[in-house]
Every structure is written in C-alpha cells, then in structure tokens.
Design a protein around this motif. Structure first.
Motif, mmCIF file in Angstrom:
data_model
loop_
_atom_site.group_PDB
_atom_site.id
_atom_site.type_symbol
_atom_site.label_atom_id
_atom_site.label_comp_id
_atom_site.label_asym_id
_atom_site.label_seq_id
_atom_site.Cartn_x
_atom_site.Cartn_y
_atom_site.Cartn_z
ATOM 1 N N GLN A 1 8.880 -3.001 36.576
ATOM 2 C CA GLN A 1 7.715 -3.813 36.238
ATOM 3 C C GLN A 1 7.241 -3.604 34.808
ATOM 4 N N SER A 2 7.225 -2.369 34.357
ATOM 5 C CA SER A 2 6.685 -2.092 33.025
ATOM 6 C C SER A 2 7.478 -2.794 31.929
ATOM 7 N N ARG B 1 5.702 -6.332 31.658
ATOM 8 C CA ARG B 1 4.270 -6.443 31.391
ATOM 9 C C ARG B 1 4.055 -6.800 29.923
#
Length: 66
Positions: free
Chosen positions: A57-58, A61
C-alpha cells in the motif's frame, strides 16, 4: 464464490497449466499479522502451485503537503 454449505469449492489443478496460479495480496505494514495469516493459509490449503505477489500500500499512497 462459496458453495451452499459455506465452503469454497476446491480446485484440483490449474487447468493443466505448468504456470503457477497468481495471487495478489494487498499489504499494509500496520496489518502485518493479517498478511502473514493470509499468506500461510494460501500456501497450506492449496493443492496447486501458487505465486503470491504483494501489493504494498505505501508504494501507492500519494504524499502531499498542504
């Protein structure tokens, strides 16, 4: 997809293909244990060769400052 008794249908093979079945799992460092359980369960409960790929996910982002 689940069957009437709530169990997922079993896959006996990958259609005869020699390539592994690809599984993509979203990963969030705040939920490391959830990923570990999912990864282990996929490897333990499958009867075919699987290739597990993390979607971190990071990496997706957007970092903005106001």
């Amino acid at each position: 997809m689940t069957t009437a008794n709530g169990n997922a249908p079993q896959v006996a093979n990958n259609g005869g293909a020699s390539k592994p079945f690809k599984i993509f799992i979203s990963y969030d460092s705040r939920e490391d244990e959830a990923y570990a359980v999912c990864h282990h369960s996929n490897l333990k409960r499958t009867s075919i060769t699987v290739e597990i790929t993390l979607i971190v996910q990071s990496n997706f982002r957007v970092h903005t400052t106001l």
